[in-house]
Design a protein around this motif. Structure first.
Motif, PDB file in Angstrom:
ATOM      1  N   LEU A  62      40.997  39.687 -34.326  1.00 21.44           N
ATOM      2  CA  LEU A  62      39.999  40.227 -35.250  1.00 21.44           C
ATOM      3  C   LEU A  62      39.643  41.657 -34.867  1.00 21.44           C
ATOM      4  O   LEU A  62      39.555  42.537 -35.730  1.00 21.44           O
ATOM      5  CB  LEU A  62      38.745  39.352 -35.239  1.00 21.44           C
ATOM      6  N   LEU A  63      39.440  41.894 -33.578  1.00 23.94           N
ATOM      7  CA  LEU A  63      39.089  43.240 -33.126  1.00 23.94           C
ATOM      8  C   LEU A  63      40.198  44.231 -33.460  1.00 23.94           C
ATOM      9  O   LEU A  63      39.927  45.350 -33.910  1.00 23.94           O
ATOM     10  CB  LEU A  63      38.810  43.235 -31.627  1.00 23.94           C
ATOM     11  N   ARG A  64      41.449  43.828 -33.252  1.00 25.34           N
ATOM     12  CA  ARG A  64      42.556  44.720 -33.597  1.00 25.34           C
ATOM     13  C   ARG A  64      42.539  45.063 -35.082  1.00 25.34           C
ATOM     14  O   ARG A  64      42.759  46.221 -35.469  1.00 25.34           O
ATOM     15  CB  ARG A  64      43.889  44.055 -33.236  1.00 25.34           C
ATOM     16  N   ARG A  65      42.280  44.075 -35.919  1.00 26.95           N
ATOM     17  CA  ARG A  65      42.226  44.317 -37.369  1.00 26.95           C
ATOM     18  C   ARG A  65      41.087  45.267 -37.728  1.00 26.95           C
ATOM     19  O   ARG A  65      41.245  46.129 -38.594  1.00 26.95           O
ATOM     20  CB  ARG A  65      42.080  42.988 -38.117  1.00 26.95           C
ATOM     21  N   LEU A  66      39.951  45.103 -37.065  1.00 28.52           N
ATOM     22  CA  LEU A  66      38.828  46.003 -37.320  1.00 28.52           C
ATOM     23  C   LEU A  66      39.183  47.431 -36.922  1.00 28.52           C
ATOM     24  O   LEU A  66      38.914  48.381 -37.679  1.00 28.52           O
ATOM     25  CB  LEU A  66      37.592  45.539 -36.543  1.00 28.52           C
ATOM     26  N   ARG A  67      39.786  47.596 -35.764  1.00 27.22           N
ATOM     27  CA  ARG A  67      40.156  48.939 -35.308  1.00 27.22           C
ATOM     28  C   ARG A  67      41.222  49.549 -36.220  1.00 27.22           C
ATOM     29  O   ARG A  67      41.158  50.742 -36.554  1.00 27.22           O
ATOM     30  CB  ARG A  67      40.669  48.890 -33.861  1.00 27.22           C
ATOM     31  N   GLU A  68      42.185  48.745 -36.638  1.00 28.12           N
ATOM     32  CA  GLU A  68      43.234  49.243 -37.542  1.00 28.12           C
ATOM     33  C   GLU A  68      42.661  49.644 -38.899  1.00 28.12           C
ATOM     34  O   GLU A  68      43.227  50.506 -39.589  1.00 28.12           O
ATOM     35  CB  GLU A  68      44.313  48.181 -37.721  1.00 28.12           C
ATOM     36  N   SER A  69      41.539  49.028 -39.265  1.00 31.46           N
ATOM     37  CA  SER A  69      40.887  49.353 -40.546  1.00 31.46           C
ATOM     38  C   SER A  69      39.963  50.560 -40.441  1.00 31.46           C
ATOM     39  O   SER A  69      39.340  50.953 -41.421  1.00 31.46           O
ATOM     40  CB  SER A  69      40.082  48.141 -41.046  1.00 31.46           C
ATOM     41  N   GLY A  70      39.851  51.118 -39.238  1.00 29.50           N
ATOM     42  CA  GLY A  70      39.049  52.321 -39.057  1.00 29.50           C
ATOM     43  C   GLY A  70      37.633  52.096 -38.576  1.00 29.50           C
ATOM     44  O   GLY A  70      36.842  53.039 -38.502  1.00 29.50           O
ATOM     45  N   HIS A  71      37.279  50.858 -38.221  1.00 29.01           N
ATOM     46  CA  HIS A  71      35.928  50.570 -37.731  1.00 29.01           C
ATOM     47  C   HIS A  71      35.797  51.023 -36.282  1.00 29.01           C
ATOM     48  O   HIS A  71      36.573  50.613 -35.421  1.00 29.01           O
ATOM     49  CB  HIS A  71      35.616  49.082 -37.838  1.00 29.01           C
ATOM     50  N   THR A  72      34.807  51.875 -36.026  1.00 25.81           N
ATOM     51  CA  THR A  72      34.654  52.462 -34.689  1.00 25.81           C
ATOM     52  C   THR A  72      33.407  51.998 -33.946  1.00 25.81           C
ATOM     53  O   THR A  72      33.145  52.468 -32.845  1.00 25.81           O
ATOM     54  CB  THR A  72      34.595  54.002 -34.798  1.00 25.81           C
ATOM     55  N   MET A  73      32.646  51.055 -34.533  1.00 25.46           N
ATOM     56  CA  MET A  73      31.435  50.605 -33.840  1.00 25.46           C
ATOM     57  C   MET A  73      31.801  49.933 -32.520  1.00 25.46           C
ATOM     58  O   MET A  73      32.879  49.346 -32.382  1.00 25.46           O
ATOM     59  CB  MET A  73      30.626  49.636 -34.717  1.00 25.46           C
ATOM     60  N   PRO A  74      30.922  50.013 -31.509  1.00 29.38           N
ATOM     61  CA  PRO A  74      31.195  49.349 -30.234  1.00 29.38           C
ATOM     62  C   PRO A  74      31.391  47.847 -30.427  1.00 29.38           C
ATOM     63  O   PRO A  74      30.784  47.232 -31.305  1.00 29.38           O
ATOM     64  CB  PRO A  74      29.939  49.634 -29.412  1.00 29.38           C
ATOM     65  N   ALA A  75      32.268  47.273 -29.598  1.00 32.87           N
ATOM     66  CA  ALA A  75      32.558  45.837 -29.668  1.00 32.87           C
ATOM     67  C   ALA A  75      32.315  45.191 -28.307  1.00 32.87           C
ATOM     68  O   ALA A  75      32.843  45.647 -27.287  1.00 32.87           O
ATOM     69  CB  ALA A  75      33.997  45.606 -30.109  1.00 32.87           C
ATOM     70  N   LEU A  76      31.516  44.134 -28.324  1.00 37.15           N
ATOM     71  CA  LEU A  76      31.213  43.358 -27.120  1.00 37.15           C
ATOM     72  C   LEU A  76      31.879  41.991 -27.275  1.00 37.15           C
ATOM     73  O   LEU A  76      31.608  41.275 -28.238  1.00 37.15           O
ATOM     74  CB  LEU A  76      29.704  43.203 -26.958  1.00 37.15           C
ATOM     75  N   MET A  77      32.744  41.618 -26.339  1.00 41.94           N
ATOM     76  CA  MET A  77      33.486  40.366 -26.428  1.00 41.94           C
ATOM     77  C   MET A  77      32.805  39.265 -25.610  1.00 41.94           C
ATOM     78  O   MET A  77      32.325  39.506 -24.497  1.00 41.94           O
ATOM     79  CB  MET A  77      34.919  40.563 -25.925  1.00 41.94           C
ATOM     80  N   LEU A  78      32.791  38.048 -26.165  1.00 39.69           N
ATOM     81  CA  LEU A  78      32.254  36.874 -25.471  1.00 39.69           C
ATOM     82  C   LEU A  78      33.395  35.912 -25.172  1.00 39.69           C
ATOM     83  O   LEU A  78      34.231  35.660 -26.034  1.00 39.69           O
ATOM     84  CB  LEU A  78      31.229  36.152 -26.362  1.00 39.69           C
TER      85      LEU A  78
END
Length: 226
Positions: A62-78
């Motif tokens: 999911l994170l890869r898809r978000l980054r590939e879509s141009g989303h730059t908000m910080p991501a915290l993984m659990l």
């Protein structure tokens, strides 16, 4: 500021939402990767919290898809995994921080604050209209250089108006975004809080920035701020 939580364990999702809301954040929570992707496409988020194990895929994917879509908000993984390989894989996918379950809410709050202070490189942290400004990092509001004290909900409402300046926001839209639920028949709560904001932000100033659009809703009037 607005945070998205993607965590399939509903009890933990609810706990995370309550904890972050008590800190004054606006929070959305979803249970699947697909819903997380759809929410990220539909709304502006300042931070996303993602569980690595999701029912329809991995949080890493999911994170890869978000980054590939141009989303730059910080991501915290659990995750329940603390091994180095897992951490490396997620950082390579675009993660900014990593918390191992069980989650300590005090630690989570500190990590969230740190990530929001850092923010994406292009995030606009100070918003201005005329002589009114809000700092999204410190949550301070000033008009004509004088600080205005707002409650957490008043601040969230003003920030929402700022982020959509010039656009008319209906009472239903505001309730669903600021109160995170549908107040069927109780949208007059928006009128009450708009009244609070007007007394604190506009009263005593020639320029009135918070405008009512009869029958439609409210807007931060950027045309009048010029």
């Amino acid at each position: 500021m607005r945070i998205l939580i993607v965590e399939d364990e509903k009890k933990l999702n609810d706990i995370l939402q309550r904890s972050l809301k008590s800190e004054g954040y606006t929070v959305d929570g979803v249970l699947t990767a697909e819903d997380g992707l759809e929410y990220a496409k539909s709304y502006h988020y300042d931070l996303v919290i993602i569980d690595i194990q999701l029912p329809d895929g991995t949080g890493t994917s999911l994170l890869r898809r978000l980054r590939e879509s141009g989303h730059t908000m910080p991501a915290l993984m659990l995750t329940a995994r603390s091994d180095l390989d897992s951490k490396v894989e997620n950082f390579q996918a675009g993660a900014d921080d990593y918390v191992v379950k069980p989650v300590a809410m005090a630690e989570l709050a500190i990590r969230v604050q740190a990530l929001l202070r850092r923010g994406p490189a292009l995030q606009e942290n100070v918003l201005r209209a005329a002589d009114l400004e809000i700092n999204r990092l410190t949550r301070q509001v000033k008009r004509d250089g004088k600080r205005i004290e707002l409650s957490p909900k008043e601040y969230s409402l003003l920030e929402y108006l700022f982020l959509h300046a010039g656009r008319v926001l209906s009472r239903t839209m505001i309730v669903e975004k600021i109160w995170d639920q549908s107040f069927e028949g109780l949208t007059n709560i928006v009128d009450v809080y708009i009244g609070h904001l007007r007394r604190k932000v506009d009263e005593g100033h020639e320029q009135k920035l918070i405008r009512t659009v009869r029958g439609l809703g409210y807007t931060l009037d950027i045309d009048r701020s010029k």
